[in-house]
Design an enzyme around this catalytic site. Structure first.
Site, mmCIF file in Angstrom:
data_model
loop_
_atom_site.group_PDB
_atom_site.id
_atom_site.type_symbol
_atom_site.label_atom_id
_atom_site.label_comp_id
_atom_site.label_asym_id
_atom_site.label_seq_id
_atom_site.Cartn_x
_atom_site.Cartn_y
_atom_site.Cartn_z
ATOM 1 C CG HIS A 1 -5.457 -3.830 2.441
ATOM 2 N ND1 HIS A 1 -4.975 -2.686 1.633
ATOM 3 C CD2 HIS A 1 -6.364 -4.604 1.706
ATOM 4 C CE1 HIS A 1 -5.760 -2.920 0.631
ATOM 5 N NE2 HIS A 1 -6.497 -4.101 0.373
ATOM 6 C CD GLN B 1 -8.311 -4.794 -2.784
ATOM 7 O OE1 GLN B 1 -7.755 -4.705 -1.700
ATOM 8 N NE2 GLN B 1 -9.597 -5.422 -3.290
ATOM 9 C CB CYS C 1 -1.646 -0.728 6.349
ATOM 10 S SG CYS C 1 -2.864 -0.774 5.219
ATOM 11 C CB CYS D 1 -1.005 -0.040 1.280
ATOM 12 S SG CYS D 1 -0.106 0.513 2.796
ATOM 13 C CD GLU D 2 -0.928 5.521 -3.398
ATOM 14 O OE1 GLU D 2 -0.495 5.121 -4.563
ATOM 15 O OE2 GLU D 2 -2.011 6.413 -3.470
ATOM 16 C CG HIS D 3 -2.267 5.372 1.992
ATOM 17 N ND1 HIS D 3 -3.353 4.893 1.686
ATOM 18 C CD2 HIS D 3 -2.176 6.416 1.268
ATOM 19 C CE1 HIS D 3 -4.030 5.556 0.760
ATOM 20 N NE2 HIS D 3 -3.297 6.431 0.643
ATOM 21 C CG HIS D 4 0.247 2.468 6.340
ATOM 22 N ND1 HIS D 4 -1.076 2.474 5.755
ATOM 23 C CD2 HIS D 4 -0.097 3.629 7.389
ATOM 24 C CE1 HIS D 4 -1.997 3.121 6.313
ATOM 25 N NE2 HIS D 4 -1.277 3.930 7.444
HETATM 26 ZN ZN LIG Z 1 -1.869 1.239 4.160
#
Ligand SMILES: [Zn+2]
Length: 209
Positions: free
Chosen positions: A165, A137, A167, A96-99
């Site tokens: 996920h 996703q 995260c 994931c690009e956030h975490h």
């Molecule tokens: Zn994430």
């Protein structure tokens, strides 16, 4: 054509900035190891920055490849085959690009050809290339469907992605066992409920065991 984000030897140039060397990336990982309270010079960790760099190359090798190019080798002689073709439950690992946490899941890809078909392994390659990039996703799902539509120009494309996920598992809300399900339906899968349900019943058969 998808924008090429890195050269073949993997130097980052997506932002137009100067290429980052492996040594610089290793130094960054060494800083993070110190930041969590570790000694990057102790025996067990001495090789870790180098291993991390090589792991990241593998996690993110999808920037070096062009999924449209993969699909361009099509077969036109299919004796008028115009029924549903489905690649069922192909596994993928993304981040994931956030975490930068793992997203582990499966993808179902269906399409109804209009004159052109592609080898089934090419569909799996498209899933692989898009998943080996930083993702959310929803975008992964859309990119797979849109690329197949653009290159093969089929009567319809359907993509369902189910994934866990990390995260949400190893940080944040700490929830195990829940999947995120996303889908994108184009052409006849969007317009004809019977075609869509034929595809979705195959997806559900695979996941109801
Ligand atoms: Zn994430």
């Amino acid at each position: 054509m998808a924008r090429r984000l890195r050269s073949i030897n993997g130097q980052v140039n997506a932002s137009g900035g100067k290429a980052i060397s492996n040594a610089e990336a290793e130094e960054a990982f060494r800083t993070i190891l110190k930041w969590i309270g570790e000694d990057p010079n102790r025996d067990g960790l001495r090789e870790t920055p180098d291993r991390l760099v090589r792991s990241y190359r593998e996690y993110f090798c999808g920037y070096d490849e062009d999924p449209e190019q993969v699909l361009r080798k099509t077969f036109a002689e299919v004796d008028g085959y115009d029924e549903l073709i489905v690649l069922r439950g192909v596994t993928f690992e993304s981040h994931c690009e956030h975490h930068v946490a793992p997203i582990i899941g499966r993808v179902w890809v269906g399409y109804i050809p209009d004159k052109r078909v592609v080898g089934i392994s090419k569909l799996a390659r498209v899933v692989e290339i898009f998943s080996k990039r930083l993702q959310i996703q929803e975008r992964l799902t859309a990119q797979i469907a849109n690329t197949i539509e653009e290159v093969l120009k089929p009567a319809g494309v359907a993509v369902v992605v189910k994934a866990a996920h990390h995260c949400m598992i190893s940080r944040g809300v700490h929830k195990r066992g829940s999947d995120l399900v996303t889908s994108r339906m184009l052409g006849v899968f969007r317009d004809q409920p019977s075609t869509r349900s034929e595809f979705l019943s195959l997806v559900n058969a695979d996941t109801s065991e």
